[in-house]
Design an enzyme around this catalytic site. Sequence first.
Site, PDB file in Angstrom:
ATOM      1  N   TYR A 171       0.730  -1.495  -0.004  1.00 17.28           N
ATOM      2  CA  TYR A 171       0.233  -0.116  -0.212  1.00 17.28           C
ATOM      3  C   TYR A 171       0.855   1.357   0.313  1.00 17.28           C
ATOM      4  O   TYR A 171       1.829   1.081  -0.667  1.00 17.28           O
ATOM      5  CB  TYR A 171      -1.090   0.067   0.761  1.00 17.28           C
ATOM      6  CG  TYR A 171      -1.577  -1.139   0.756  1.00 17.28           C
ATOM      7  CD1 TYR A 171      -2.810  -0.878   0.131  1.00 17.28           C
ATOM      8  CD2 TYR A 171      -1.947  -1.923   1.616  1.00 17.28           C
ATOM      9  CE1 TYR A 171      -3.788  -2.069  -0.590  1.00 17.28           C
ATOM     10  CE2 TYR A 171      -3.039  -3.336   1.713  1.00 17.28           C
ATOM     11  CZ  TYR A 171      -3.785  -3.049   0.184  1.00 17.28           C
ATOM     12  OH  TYR A 171      -4.224  -4.612   0.529  1.00 17.28           O
ATOM     13  N   ARG A 219       2.820  -1.577  11.041  1.00 15.28           N
ATOM     14  CA  ARG A 219       2.824  -2.900  10.651  1.00 15.28           C
ATOM     15  C   ARG A 219       3.960  -2.950   8.923  1.00 15.28           C
ATOM     16  O   ARG A 219       3.735  -1.941   8.447  1.00 15.28           O
ATOM     17  CB  ARG A 219       1.182  -3.415   9.791  1.00 15.28           C
ATOM     18  CG  ARG A 219       1.581  -4.645   9.530  1.00 15.28           C
ATOM     19  CD  ARG A 219       0.386  -5.318   9.709  1.00 15.28           C
ATOM     20  NE  ARG A 219       0.180  -6.944   9.016  1.00 15.28           N
ATOM     21  CZ  ARG A 219      -0.557  -7.633   9.414  1.00 15.28           C
ATOM     22  NH1 ARG A 219      -1.563  -7.674   8.630  1.00 15.28           N
ATOM     23  NH2 ARG A 219       0.031  -8.757   9.738  1.00 15.28           N
ATOM     24  N   ARG A 317      -6.817 -15.181  10.404  1.00 14.55           N
ATOM     25  CA  ARG A 317      -8.399 -15.887   9.271  1.00 14.55           C
ATOM     26  C   ARG A 317      -8.539 -16.782  11.230  1.00 14.55           C
ATOM     27  O   ARG A 317      -9.897 -17.138  11.068  1.00 14.55           O
ATOM     28  CB  ARG A 317      -7.668 -16.339   7.799  1.00 14.55           C
ATOM     29  CG  ARG A 317      -7.814 -15.730   7.591  1.00 14.55           C
ATOM     30  CD  ARG A 317      -7.309 -16.460   6.231  1.00 14.55           C
ATOM     31  NE  ARG A 317      -5.802 -16.130   6.318  1.00 14.55           N
ATOM     32  CZ  ARG A 317      -4.664 -16.890   5.211  1.00 14.55           C
ATOM     33  NH1 ARG A 317      -4.985 -17.113   4.492  1.00 14.55           N
ATOM     34  NH2 ARG A 317      -3.414 -16.906   5.986  1.00 14.55           N
ATOM     35  N   CYS A 340      -9.311 -22.699  10.347  1.00 23.13           N
ATOM     36  CA  CYS A 340      -9.826 -22.080   9.586  1.00 23.13           C
ATOM     37  C   CYS A 340      -9.020 -22.836   8.416  1.00 23.13           C
ATOM     38  O   CYS A 340      -7.559 -23.527   9.572  1.00 23.13           O
ATOM     39  CB  CYS A 340      -8.812 -20.003   9.287  1.00 23.13           C
ATOM     40  SG  CYS A 340      -7.723 -20.277   7.911  1.00 23.13           S
ATOM     41  N   CYS A 343      -8.160 -21.331   2.975  1.00 22.75           N
ATOM     42  CA  CYS A 343      -8.889 -21.856   1.725  1.00 22.75           C
ATOM     43  C   CYS A 343      -8.962 -20.340   1.065  1.00 22.75           C
ATOM     44  O   CYS A 343      -9.014 -19.876  -0.575  1.00 22.75           O
ATOM     45  CB  CYS A 343     -10.263 -22.274   1.743  1.00 22.75           C
ATOM     46  SG  CYS A 343     -11.511 -21.442   2.229  1.00 22.75           S
ATOM     47  N   CYS A 359     -16.280 -16.468   5.688  1.00 21.33           N
ATOM     48  CA  CYS A 359     -16.005 -17.308   6.299  1.00 21.33           C
ATOM     49  C   CYS A 359     -16.606 -18.541   5.904  1.00 21.33           C
ATOM     50  O   CYS A 359     -17.639 -18.818   6.465  1.00 21.33           O
ATOM     51  CB  CYS A 359     -15.189 -17.631   7.763  1.00 21.33           C
ATOM     52  SG  CYS A 359     -14.309 -18.615   8.404  1.00 21.33           S
TER      53      CYS A 359
HETATM   54  C1  LIG Z   1     -10.556 -10.472   4.566  1.00 24.62           C
HETATM   55  C2  LIG Z   1      -9.447  -9.875   4.789  1.00 24.62           C
HETATM   56  C3  LIG Z   1      -8.573  -8.402   4.935  1.00 24.62           C
HETATM   57  C4  LIG Z   1      -7.557  -7.817   4.959  1.00 24.62           C
HETATM   58  N1  LIG Z   1      -7.274  -6.700   5.353  1.00 24.62           N
HETATM   59  C5  LIG Z   1      -5.826  -6.486   6.296  1.00 24.62           C
HETATM   60  C6  LIG Z   1      -5.706  -5.177   6.047  1.00 24.62           C
HETATM   61  O1  LIG Z   1      -6.730  -3.996   6.208  1.00 24.62           O
HETATM   62  N2  LIG Z   1      -4.811  -4.377   6.351  1.00 24.62           N
HETATM   63  C7  LIG Z   1      -3.960  -5.150   6.642  1.00 24.62           C
HETATM   64  O2  LIG Z   1      -2.446  -5.213   7.430  1.00 24.62           O
HETATM   65  N3  LIG Z   1      -3.412  -6.827   6.691  1.00 24.62           N
HETATM   66  C8  LIG Z   1      -4.769  -7.226   6.138  1.00 24.62           C
HETATM   67  N4  LIG Z   1      -5.278  -8.525   5.713  1.00 24.62           N
HETATM   68  C9  LIG Z   1      -3.727  -9.909   6.267  1.00 24.62           C
HETATM   69  C10 LIG Z   1      -4.203 -10.191   7.500  1.00 24.62           C
HETATM   70  O3  LIG Z   1      -4.007  -9.057   8.166  1.00 24.62           O
HETATM   71  C11 LIG Z   1      -2.861 -10.907   8.140  1.00 24.62           C
HETATM   72  O4  LIG Z   1      -1.817 -10.717   7.988  1.00 24.62           O
HETATM   73  C12 LIG Z   1      -3.397 -12.196   6.954  1.00 24.62           C
HETATM   74  O5  LIG Z   1      -4.515 -13.605   6.956  1.00 24.62           O
HETATM   75  C13 LIG Z   1      -1.830 -13.355   7.083  1.00 24.62           C
HETATM   76  O6  LIG Z   1      -2.376 -13.938   8.781  1.00 24.62           O
HETATM   77  P1  LIG Z   1      -3.150 -15.117   9.276  1.00 24.62           P
HETATM   78  O7  LIG Z   1      -2.773 -16.425   8.449  1.00 24.62           O
HETATM   79  O8  LIG Z   1      -3.780 -15.156  10.698  1.00 24.62           O
HETATM   80  O9  LIG Z   1      -4.741 -15.133   8.566  1.00 24.62           O
HETATM   81  C14 LIG Z   1      -6.339  -8.961   5.530  1.00 24.62           C
HETATM   82  C15 LIG Z   1      -6.431 -10.238   5.637  1.00 24.62           C
HETATM   83  C16 LIG Z   1      -7.911 -10.951   5.225  1.00 24.62           C
HETATM   84  C17 LIG Z   1      -8.201 -12.314   4.830  1.00 24.62           C
HETATM   85  S1  SF4 Z   2     -12.584 -18.628   4.380  1.00 28.93           S
HETATM   86 FE1  SF4 Z   2     -11.655 -19.995   4.645  1.00 28.93          FE
HETATM   87  S2  SF4 Z   2      -8.995 -19.233   5.144  1.00 28.93           S
HETATM   88 FE2  SF4 Z   2     -10.466 -17.500   5.155  1.00 28.93          FE
HETATM   89  S3  SF4 Z   2     -10.978 -17.169   7.423  1.00 28.93           S
HETATM   90 FE3  SF4 Z   2     -12.707 -18.955   6.368  1.00 28.93          FE
HETATM   91  S4  SF4 Z   2     -11.644 -20.731   6.707  1.00 28.93           S
HETATM   92 FE4  SF4 Z   2     -10.211 -19.666   6.806  1.00 28.93          FE
END
Ligand SMILES: Cc1cc2nc3c(=O)[nH]c(=O)nc-3n(C[C@H](O)[C@H](O)[C@H](O)COP(=O)(O)O)c2cc1C
Ligand code: SF4
Length: 643
Positions: A171, A219, A317, A340, A343, A359
């Site tokens: 960004y 971040r 997630r 989670c 997917c 989700c």
């Molecule tokens: C629907 C969605 C929207 C996201 N929007 C942002 C965001 O606005 N800002 C950000 O820093 N990361 C965003 N992310 C990334 C998450 O904060 C996180 O870094 C990423 O999902 C990996 O972590 P996880 O494996 O625990 O989900 C988003 C992730 C998802 C799934």
């Molecule tokens: S949609 Fe799939 S990847 Fe996203 S939070 Fe739910 S299980 Fe996890």
Amino acid sequence: MSAYSHLFTPLRIGTMTAKNRLLMSAMSINFGVDAAGRVNDQLVEYFIARARGGVGMMLVGGGAVHPTGLELPDLPKLWDDGCIPSLQAMVAAVRPYDCRFGVQLMHGGRQSYHDQKVAPSPIPAPAVVKGVPRELTPEQIQELVAAFGDAARRCREAGFDFIEIHAAHGYLINQFLAPNANRRTDAYGGSFENRTRFLMELFRDIRGKCGEDFPVGLRINGEDYIDNGWGLEEACRLAVLLERAGAAYLHVSAGVYGSRQLTIPSMYAPHGCFVHLAEAVKRCVSIPVAAVGRIKTPELAEEVIREGKADLVALGRALLADPEFPAKARRGAAAEIRPCIGCCLGCIHAVLALEPGGCVVNPGVGREYLLKDEAAAPVPRKVLVVGAGPAGMAAARTAALRGHRVTVCDRRPHSGGLLRLAAIPPGRGELADILDFFEADLGRRQVDLRLGTPVTGELIAALAPERALLATGSLPELPVIKGFSQTRLNVATVVEVLDGEVAPGERVLILGGGQAGLVLADHLACAGRRVVVLNRRRHFAEELSSNDRFYLRERLKGDRVTLHKGVAVREFLPRGVRFAVDGVETTLEGFDTLVVAEGMQAVREARRLLETAGVPVELIGDAREPRSLMLAISEGEEAARSL
Ligand SMILES: Cc1cc2nc3c(=O)[nH]c(=O)nc-3n(C[C@H](O)[C@H](O)[C@H](O)COP(=O)(O)O)c2cc1C
Ligand code: SF4
């Protein structure tokens, strides 16, 4: 004492204290914000559910500081004071749950979904978002610096405990940092000092407007994973500068649109995939550092903290799938966490399609405000669910939660239906996690799960159900193509191959380039077979999220798999196939096996028996019409609510 003693130790962050080491990372969820940018009950209840679930800190995602930086339509708009009252109400509603609540401030720059995009240089985003952004003038840069400070001040006035500056994921701020996006020749481009100037200026502006006692975290990317991008060495240098400038914490993530490793990786990526980046940054600073990336169990989160790799663990997630993750971990019930499955379909894929985030395994996301007063069913009934696939088990679970007495029968010896088989190919194992969750949960709720039990007239008579839900799933459809019945190839369906009923030979033709065909191709290639995939559609695996498909396509780039799309199959030959792509004909021979992995057809066994016995029956999931896992689970839950 909790089994995760490190995870549930408080942490001092700037002037605030978080009760544990779990942070819900910012997610632009794309719902719960009205046209004027004010947050509503939908977003408030979504956050209350997570705060009540025990997370120590959480962030509102995608707070846009300026109209040019609004990434997605339904995100909080923080560029005028009118946003303050609704945010104030949200903060007040969350306050009772002892969760430090913050907002992430962002500007999408060239990765914004509108045509007023601005960026350090007029270079389009490498992927996902189209359009050349306008290059920011020095005056416009100053306007944006002030916009960050003003938005932060509004968040403080609304009562938030802290803010996080989004300087990652490609960004705007990351665009200034990364050489591939920043070709400026003025004071904001070129050297490390110049590329970090925008960030350092806006950081100071925020501190000036919010006061030094207001915690401001950042971040940053540890790696962009793209050519000529931002890397770990510079991230460590920046971390030191930010600590000196007064940053409360650093949150180390990775990836940009179009990068080699995705910011939001699918089930193919290892758990904790970006932890090493946080660990490296942590070695350079003494302020708290957060790690993120596919951390989906309390065990791994605890290990990250215990081994000193990070001070905080960010869950994205995992908290969509189960808002109660922290509370369940804390009370020693980690096995009850709804997992989670990586997917990416209900969450980021939906959001990037400009739909509300959701989700696949938790249809309650975004519906918390509708479901919060859910009560027991007025009349408890005897319910029979036929089929223990995802739709059937989701229905049985919700029915049991609502007080019904539930029996689930499946003629197969295992639960999960075809999803069990879909979890067999390499990298797909997490699909089975949700089945194991459902099966264990049915046990906890005294659901009578009878596997290896076909439904018969006698069984119906013995159970005497008042209602039945038919969740008998689907099976592959065989194509009508010339030569299909005469070929000497060993013909099988994808189900028969994955089930081990048919052993494929050395050279395999797969008809179908959807999810089933491609994961099967990967499976067979890993087992040493040579595979040719014939996809009669224009695109491969359209039913997967783009993030999941990205990894799968990378895996198929070896020389064992050949993919053809837009194929018109003319005829199957005794040992091969003749087909055309865009009118150009090809004949391939020398195969021993043909696997059909194309359409599915609903299976509705037992429907007649139930109807004859006078039991009202509702069809759910693939038995109603073959569709996605997401619909199977949500339809199962909804049907159970209407019993
Ligand atoms: C629907 C969605 C929207 C996201 N929007 C942002 C965001 O606005 N800002 C950000 O820093 N990361 C965003 N992310 C990334 C998450 O904060 C996180 O870094 C990423 O999902 C990996 O972590 P996880 O494996 O625990 O989900 C988003 C992730 C998802 C799934
Ligand atoms: S949609 Fe799939 S990847 Fe996203 S939070 Fe739910 S299980 Fe996890």
